[in-house]
Design a protein around this motif. Structure first.
Motif, PDB file in Angstrom:
ATOM      1  N   VAL A  14     -56.187 -73.994 -19.820  1.00 22.43           N
ATOM      2  CA  VAL A  14     -55.479 -74.451 -18.630  1.00 22.43           C
ATOM      3  C   VAL A  14     -54.829 -73.243 -17.951  1.00 22.43           C
ATOM      4  O   VAL A  14     -54.117 -72.468 -18.612  1.00 22.43           O
ATOM      5  N   PRO A  15     -55.061 -73.054 -16.661  1.00 23.23           N
ATOM      6  CA  PRO A  15     -54.445 -71.916 -15.984  1.00 23.23           C
ATOM      7  C   PRO A  15     -52.943 -72.099 -15.821  1.00 23.23           C
ATOM      8  O   PRO A  15     -52.441 -73.224 -15.783  1.00 23.23           O
ATOM      9  N   ILE A  16     -52.235 -70.979 -15.743  1.00 21.21           N
ATOM     10  CA  ILE A  16     -50.789 -70.990 -15.488  1.00 21.21           C
ATOM     11  C   ILE A  16     -50.593 -70.371 -14.113  1.00 21.21           C
ATOM     12  O   ILE A  16     -50.479 -69.137 -13.986  1.00 21.21           O
ATOM     13  N   PRO A  17     -50.587 -71.189 -13.049  1.00 23.22           N
ATOM     14  CA  PRO A  17     -50.578 -70.647 -11.682  1.00 23.22           C
ATOM     15  C   PRO A  17     -49.376 -69.759 -11.394  1.00 23.22           C
ATOM     16  O   PRO A  17     -49.477 -68.777 -10.651  1.00 23.22           O
ATOM     17  N   GLU A  18     -48.210 -70.079 -12.001  1.00 21.62           N
ATOM     18  CA  GLU A  18     -46.988 -69.328 -11.695  1.00 21.62           C
ATOM     19  C   GLU A  18     -46.912 -67.995 -12.428  1.00 21.62           C
ATOM     20  O   GLU A  18     -46.043 -67.171 -12.149  1.00 21.62           O
ATOM     21  N   ALA A  19     -47.807 -67.787 -13.415  1.00 24.35           N
ATOM     22  CA  ALA A  19     -47.685 -66.608 -14.285  1.00 24.35           C
ATOM     23  C   ALA A  19     -47.911 -65.313 -13.515  1.00 24.35           C
ATOM     24  O   ALA A  19     -48.865 -65.193 -12.738  1.00 24.35           O
ATOM     25  N   ASN A  20     -47.049 -64.339 -13.773  1.00 22.82           N
ATOM     26  CA  ASN A  20     -47.222 -63.003 -13.234  1.00 22.82           C
ATOM     27  C   ASN A  20     -48.055 -62.200 -14.221  1.00 22.82           C
ATOM     28  O   ASN A  20     -47.612 -61.905 -15.327  1.00 22.82           O
ATOM     29  N   VAL A  21     -49.264 -61.848 -13.824  1.00 25.77           N
ATOM     30  CA  VAL A  21     -50.220 -61.237 -14.752  1.00 25.77           C
ATOM     31  C   VAL A  21     -49.708 -59.913 -15.301  1.00 25.77           C
ATOM     32  O   VAL A  21     -49.844 -59.627 -16.491  1.00 25.77           O
TER      33      VAL A  21
END
Length: 494
Positions: A82-89
Motif C-alpha cells: 500500500v502506498p504512503i502518499p504523505e511520505a517524504n521519500v
C-alpha cells in the motif's frame, strides 16, 4: 446398491446441503467487495519485486517503489503493498533506523517493525498517525508511541477489512472444490489513541502503559485503580510455549485477562495453566477454572493433564464424566463416562491408567483435500483418547527416563520414558513426537544405546523415524474431539 454408490450419494447430498445456502444468500461481487477496501495504488502482483527495501533485516516491510514509499504486509505467498502518499521519500526511515537500534531477536522487535517516520509524520504501517510529532517522538516499547502530547498504540497484528463482508458464492465454491484462497483486501494495523492526562505515559510492564490515571493493555483500557501495583501472575518458562504477556494480570485486588476483568478476587493460590498457546486459570478457593476471561462454572471440575503435548485441549473430569472445554462455543462438552473415578495412575503427561486399562492421547491435523489443491490450508484438528483394555497397572514397570538436549537449530529436547509390560518394551514420549504418545519398541543393541543416553540428538531423531522399531500403538477409540476450521472433503470422510 453398493456401498461405494451409497457413500457417493451421501457425499453428494452433504455437498448440496452445504452449498444451497451459498446460492440463495445475496452477496456483493468479488470486485465490489474488494473495491470497498482497496486503497489507490495498491500493489498485489506477487511476482513484481521491483521495490527497494529500506531495511533488509526488517522483512522488507517498507520499500521504495517508483520514487514513493510503500508498506508491504507480511502475508505468505502474496504481495500486498500500500502506498504512503504523505511520505517524504528523502527523510523516510524505520523506527530502528531513527533510533539506531541494532538487529536483535527480542519480542519487541516484532512489535515495532511496522512503525516508521519522516520529517513530517509518524506511520503505523501505511497509516499516518494524526497529531504525533516525529521530532519529539518517544518509543515506550510494546508498540506504544508518544510525543508527550499524544500517545498511541500501533498493533503489530494486521486485519483485513474485507472480512466484514461475506465472500462471493463463486469464491466459496472455489475454496471448497479447488482449495483457492478467498481474496481479501483492506489490510491494516489497528491504531488506538490513549487518553491524555496530567502525567506522561510510561511502560510499567511488558505490553502495559499507564500515566497514573489511565492504564492500557495492547491499546485497550484496563480499569485498575492501582496500576503501579500490577504484575503478571506467573513468569512462564520458554518450554511452556506461551509469552508472559498472554497471561493473567493482577493489581493484588482484581484479576485481568488482557484488559478484561475476571469474576473473582485475587488470592495467592491462583494457578495459571498454559496449554497449546492458550491460557487457563484455576482458583482453588472457589474451585473454578477460567479460560481467558470466561468462567467455566462447573462444580468438581479437575484437569487431569496440565502439561500434555498430545491433545489440542486440556481434558477435565467432572464427577462421573470426562469432558473438554469448547473454546469456540465457550461451554463444557462431555466426551464419555469418567474411567478414573476409582483410580488414576500417571505414566506420563499423556498416558494414564485406572488400574485395569491404559488410556493415552494422540492428536493430528487434517489439511485441505480438494479436487485441485493450489494451497494447503488447515481443515480441522483432532484430539483422541484411546484405550488398551485389560493391561493392569500393577504389571507395568518403569525402566528409565530419556532426555537428550536439543542442538541450537532445534526447538525442543527429546524427552520420554521406557516402560515394560511383561516382556514387551514401550516408549512414552513427552517431547520429540508431536502426534503419538505411546510406541511399542523392538529391542536391539541400538535401543540399548538409546536407553543408556549414548546416542546424539541426530542419531536418536533418525532412530525414532524407523517405524519397524518404534511401532505406533493404536488401541481403541475412547473419545474424539474434532475442531473444524474450514470445509474439506476429508472432514466428511473421517
Amino acid at each position: 446398491m453398493s456401498k461405494i454408490k451409497i457413500t457417493g450419494i451421501a457425499l453428494g447430498l452433504l455437498v448440496l446441503i452445504y452449498l444451497f445456502p451459498q446460492f440463495t444468500k445475496p452477496t456483493l461481487s468479488k470486485e465490489e467487495r474488494l473495491a470497498q477496501f482497496s486503497p489507490p495504488g495498491l500493489v498485489t502482483d506477487y511476482f513484481d519485486r521491483t521495490g527497494v527495501a529500506l531495511v533488509k533485516n526488517e522483512s522488507d516491510h517498507f520499500q521504495k517503489l517508483n520514487n514513493q514509499i510503500y508498506y508491504f504486509f507480511p502475508i505468505p505467498l502474496a504481495r500486498y503493498g500500500v502506498p504512503i502518499p504523505e511520505a517524504n521519500v528523502n527523510s523516510f526511515k524505520t523506527l530502528a533506523q531513527h533510533f539506531h537500534w541494532k538487529d536483535a531477536f527480542d519480542q519487541d522487535q516484532n512489535r515495532r517493525k511496522n512503525i516508521a517516520l519522516d520529517k513530517n509524520n509518524v506511520y503505523c504501517g501505511f497509516q499516518k498517525i494524526p497529531n504525533l510529532s516525529p521530532s519529539r517522538l518517544i518509543y515506550l516499547g510494546g508498540g506504544y508511541l508518544t510525543d508527550h502530547q499524544n500517545t498511541y498504540f500501533c498493533d503489530w497484528n494486521f486485519n483485513a477489512s474485507s472480512d466484514s463482508i461475506d465472500p462471493t458464492r463463486s469464491e466459496k465454491i472455489d475454496a471448497i472444490l479447488f482449495g483457492t484462497k478467498i481474496a481479501k483486501s483492506g489490510y491494516h494495523y489497528p491504531l488506538y489513541q490513549l487518553k491524555n492526562g496530567k502525567n506522561n505515559y510510561k511502560l510499567i510492564l511488558e505490553n502495559i502503559v499507564t500515566n497514573g490515571e489511565s492504564t492500557y493493555v495492547e491499546g485497550k483500557q484496563l480499569k485498575s485503580t492501582d496500576p503501579y501495583n500490577l504484575r503478571y501472575l506467573t513468569s512462564f518458562q520458554p518450554h511452556e510455549k506461551i509469552w508472559q504477556v498472554d497471561s493473567y494480570i493482577t493489581d493484588q485486588r482484581h484479576v485481568f485477562y488482557k484488559h478484561e476483568v475476571l469474576d473473582l478476587n485475587y488470592n495467592i493460590t491462583l494457578e495459571t495453566i498454559p496449554f497449546n498457546f492458550k491460557v487457563y486459570l484455576y482458583d482453588p478457593l472457589s474451585d473454578r477454572y477460567f479460560y481467558q476471561s470466561h468462567k467455566i462454572d462447573y462444580p468438581n471440575l479437575k484437569i487431569i493433564k496440565k502439561d500434555d503435548n498430545h491433545t489440542f485441549f486440556p481434558i477435565f473430569t467432572s464427577n462421573d464424566q470426562i469432558a473438554f472445554f469448547n473454546t469456540q462455543k465457550l461451554q463444557l462438552e462431555v466426551l464419555n463416562k469418567n474411567p478414573f473415578i476409582s483410580e488414576l495412575h500417571r505414566f506420563s503427561p499423556s498416558v494414564f491408567s485406572n488400574g485395569k486399562h491404559i488410556y493415552f492421547f494422540r492428536k493430528y491435523q487434517t489439511f485441505s483435500s480438494t479436487l485441485f489443491m493450489f494451497f494447503s490450508e488447515l481443515c480441522s484438528t483432532t484430539s483422541e483418547i484411546r484405550v488398551l483394555n485389560n493391561m493392569p497397572f500393577s504389571q507395568w514397570k518403569k525402566e528409565e527416563d530419556l532426555f537428550i538436549h536439543h542442538p541450537p537449530d532445534k526447538g525442543i529436547p527429546i524427552k520420554g520414558s521406557f516402560w515394560t509390560y511383561g516382556d514387551r518394551l514401550f516408549y512414552l514420549p513427552e517431547y520429540g513426537s508431536w502426534t503419538e504418545s505411546l510406541f511399542e519398541v523392538t529391542q536391539s543393541a541400538t535401543i540399548d544405546q538409546l536407553r543408556q543416553n549414548q546416542l546424539s540428538y541426530t542419531q536418536a531423531e533418525e532412530l525414532f523415524k524407523d517405524t519397524r522399531i518404534f511401532k505406533t500403538v493404536k488401541g481403541k477409540t475412547f473419545s474424539k474431539i474434532k475442531d473444524v476450521q474450514r470445509f474439506c472433503f476429508k472432514d466428511i470422510l473421517s
